[in-house]
Design a protein around this motif. Structure first.
Motif, short mmCIF file in Angstrom:
data_model
loop_
_atom_site.label_atom_id
_atom_site.label_comp_id
_atom_site.label_asym_id
_atom_site.label_seq_id
_atom_site.Cartn_x
_atom_site.Cartn_y
_atom_site.Cartn_z
N LEU A 52 0.84 -1.20 0.00
CA LEU A 52 0.00 0.00 0.00
C LEU A 52 0.87 1.25 0.00
O LEU A 52 1.93 1.27 0.63
CB LEU A 52 -0.92 0.02 1.22
CG LEU A 52 -1.92 -1.12 1.38
CD1 LEU A 52 -2.70 -0.94 2.68
CD2 LEU A 52 -2.86 -1.19 0.19
N ILE A 53 0.41 2.27 -0.71
CA ILE A 53 1.06 3.59 -0.69
C ILE A 53 -0.02 4.60 -0.34
O ILE A 53 -1.01 4.74 -1.06
CB ILE A 53 1.70 3.93 -2.06
CG1 ILE A 53 2.75 2.87 -2.44
CG2 ILE A 53 2.34 5.31 -2.01
CD1 ILE A 53 3.34 3.08 -3.83
N THR A 54 0.16 5.30 0.76
CA THR A 54 -0.84 6.22 1.32
C THR A 54 -2.24 5.58 1.34
O THR A 54 -3.22 6.18 0.93
CB THR A 54 -0.89 7.57 0.54
OG1 THR A 54 -1.23 7.31 -0.83
CG2 THR A 54 0.42 8.30 0.65
N TRP A 59 -0.22 -0.24 -7.18
CA TRP A 59 -0.31 -0.13 -8.63
C TRP A 59 -1.62 0.49 -9.12
O TRP A 59 -1.86 0.56 -10.33
CB TRP A 59 -0.09 -1.50 -9.27
CG TRP A 59 1.31 -1.98 -9.05
CD1 TRP A 59 1.74 -2.87 -8.11
CD2 TRP A 59 2.47 -1.54 -9.75
NE1 TRP A 59 3.10 -3.03 -8.17
CE2 TRP A 59 3.58 -2.22 -9.18
CE3 TRP A 59 2.70 -0.65 -10.79
CZ2 TRP A 59 4.89 -2.03 -9.63
CZ3 TRP A 59 4.00 -0.45 -11.23
CH2 TRP A 59 5.07 -1.14 -10.66
N VAL A 60 -2.45 0.97 -8.19
CA VAL A 60 -3.71 1.59 -8.62
C VAL A 60 -3.46 2.93 -9.32
O VAL A 60 -4.12 3.24 -10.31
CB VAL A 60 -4.67 1.76 -7.42
CG1 VAL A 60 -5.76 2.77 -7.73
CG2 VAL A 60 -5.30 0.43 -7.06
N LYS A 61 -2.53 3.72 -8.80
CA LYS A 61 -2.29 5.02 -9.42
C LYS A 61 -1.80 4.89 -10.86
O LYS A 61 -2.37 5.53 -11.76
CB LYS A 61 -1.31 5.86 -8.60
CG LYS A 61 -0.97 7.19 -9.26
CD LYS A 61 -0.22 8.13 -8.35
CE LYS A 61 -1.18 8.82 -7.40
NZ LYS A 61 -0.52 9.93 -6.66
N PRO A 62 -0.76 4.09 -11.16
CA PRO A 62 -0.39 3.94 -12.57
C PRO A 62 -1.51 3.33 -13.41
O PRO A 62 -1.65 3.65 -14.59
CB PRO A 62 0.85 3.04 -12.54
CG PRO A 62 0.92 2.48 -11.17
CD PRO A 62 0.23 3.42 -10.27
N MET A 63 -2.35 2.50 -12.79
CA MET A 63 -3.48 1.93 -13.51
C MET A 63 -4.45 3.03 -13.92
O MET A 63 -4.90 3.10 -15.07
CB MET A 63 -4.20 0.90 -12.63
CG MET A 63 -5.33 0.16 -13.32
SD MET A 63 -6.28 -0.85 -12.14
CE MET A 63 -4.99 -1.90 -11.46
N ALA A 113 6.87 1.10 -8.16
CA ALA A 113 7.77 -0.05 -7.97
C ALA A 113 8.64 0.13 -6.73
O ALA A 113 8.95 -0.86 -6.04
CB ALA A 113 8.64 -0.22 -9.22
N ARG A 114 9.00 1.36 -6.42
CA ARG A 114 9.82 1.64 -5.24
C ARG A 114 8.99 1.67 -3.95
O ARG A 114 9.54 1.73 -2.86
CB ARG A 114 10.55 2.97 -5.41
CG ARG A 114 11.56 2.99 -6.55
CD ARG A 114 12.19 4.37 -6.71
NE ARG A 114 12.95 4.74 -5.51
CZ ARG A 114 12.89 5.92 -4.92
NH1 ARG A 114 12.07 6.86 -5.38
NH2 ARG A 114 13.61 6.18 -3.84
N GLY A 115 7.67 1.71 -4.11
CA GLY A 115 6.80 1.72 -2.95
C GLY A 115 6.67 3.07 -2.28
O GLY A 115 6.38 3.15 -1.08
N VAL A 116 6.88 4.15 -3.06
CA VAL A 116 6.78 5.51 -2.50
C VAL A 116 5.82 6.34 -3.34
O VAL A 116 5.46 5.98 -4.47
CB VAL A 116 8.16 6.20 -2.45
CG1 VAL A 116 9.12 5.42 -1.57
CG2 VAL A 116 8.74 6.37 -3.86
N ARG A 117 5.41 7.48 -2.80
CA ARG A 117 4.51 8.37 -3.50
C ARG A 117 5.20 8.98 -4.72
O ARG A 117 6.40 9.28 -4.69
CB ARG A 117 4.05 9.50 -2.59
CG ARG A 117 3.20 9.06 -1.43
CD ARG A 117 2.76 10.22 -0.56
NE ARG A 117 1.93 11.17 -1.29
CZ ARG A 117 1.07 12.00 -0.70
NH1 ARG A 117 0.96 12.01 0.62
NH2 ARG A 117 0.34 12.82 -1.41
N SER A 118 4.43 9.17 -5.78
CA SER A 118 4.98 9.83 -6.96
C SER A 118 4.69 11.33 -6.92
O SER A 118 5.55 12.14 -7.31
CB SER A 118 4.37 9.24 -8.23
OG SER A 118 2.95 9.27 -8.19
#
Length: 320
Positions: A52-54, A59-63, A113-118
């Motif tokens: 999970l990220i935040t 992978w939901v955000k890039p999706m 992929a890094r598990g951090v916020r973009s």
């Protein structure tokens, strides 16, 4: 010349949709195809990767951005198919827009992929560079949107309802897109921390009144506890599809009943009403109200907007 323009426009309008989308500009075609591949990859990665990220699956955000790119690039290619006489400029618009999406999708995917916020992530030089680079190329996409709108303003089209639906769709989308930069502004807490000399790793937020990453609607993640600027941003961006669809509907439904000018007026009413909705959603978010929990004032303004659009639309129909 008018006859030639009419013939070209008729051929463009009657051409299969897939040909107008995939045969207009090759870089936009690649953007659609590449985003479709990324979408499939992120679906698979979401199944295999439980991080999970935040508060949201990694992978939901890039999706979501892959879906958005497919819709945006495909629609822009369709719109550019109505432009004649500027082949080099059309190539530049398609190429720079596709490049902007490539930078954004690569940046978001690397950070996932890094598990951090973009977004809003300035925790390290690398994170800050990615966020800054994405923001720069989002502006490139925005400028190409404006250039396309100018081209379609100059383009002579006999089908005025559709012509203005395309133009208004681009202009309202430009408004919706620029709202994204409101999210990059430091929050009051972040400003206070910076003024106190503290090092902050996050600058900006999409939520108002609550921290990012809290309770949200399924998939989109829009906050259910506070305001969320992403709602107005999302609705504004998709004016690119909704307002042209309105133009197509008005033409097909009322071609025999209403004159060209009155159908164009209906498109204006719908387009300006849609802009009003975007601004209303922004106002609601900035007042820290969740989309699903508007207060009485928000509902009253919404009712007023609906009333004004309905009355204006009715006036177009009953005008002698």
């Amino acid at each position: 010349m008018s006859t030639l323009i009419s013939k070209i426009e008729e051929e463009q309008t009657s051409a299969p949709l897939w040909r107008r989308i995939f045969g207009t500009e090759r870089f936009l075609t690649w953007a659609v195809a590449g985003s479709a591949v990324l979408l499939l990859a992120t679906i698979l990665l979401s199944i295999l990767d439980s991080r999970l990220i935040t508060g949201a699956p990694a992978w939901v955000k890039p999706m979501k951005f892959a879906i958005s790119t497919i819709l945006y690039a495909g629609t822009l290619a369709w719109m550019l198919s109505f432009v004649t006489g500027y082949p080099r400029l059309v190539r530049w618009i398609g190429g720079l827009t596709a490049l902007g999406f490539l930078v954004e999708l690569v940046g978001i995917s690397i950070q996932a992929a890094r598990g951090v916020r973009s977004h809003f992530n300035v925790g390290t030089l690398f994170d800050g560079a990615i966020f800054s680079l994405m923001g720069t190329f989002v502006m490139v996409i925005w400028v190409m949107n404006i250039v396309t709108a100018v081209l379609l303003m100059r383009q002579k089209m006999d089908n005025q309802p559709l012509a203005w639906a395309l133009r208004l769709g681009l202009l309202v989308t430009a408004v919706g897109s620029i709202l994204g930069f409101l999210m990059t502004m430091p929050t009051s807490g972040q400003l206070a921390a910076m003024q106190a000399g503290e090092v902050v790793s996050i600058v900006g937020a999409h939520s108002v009144g609550v921290a990012d990453g809290g309770a949200g609607l399924p998939f989109v993640g829009w906050s259910t506890a506070g305001g969320d600027i992403r709602v107005a941003h999302f609705v504004g961006l998709h004016a690119l599809q909704i307002i042209p669809l309105l133009g197509i509907f008005v033409n097909r439904r009322f071609r025999q009943r209403l004159s060209d000018g009155r159908r164009t007026a209906l498109v204006f009413v719908g387009g300006l009403g849609y802009l009003g909705l975007v601004l209303l959603l922004l106002w609601q978010a900035l007042r820290a109200q969740p989309l699903i929990a508007p207060d009485g004032l928000t509902l009253a303004v919404l009712a007023g907007l609906i009333a004004v659009v309905s009355l204006a639309g009715t006036a177009v129909f009953i005008k002698k």
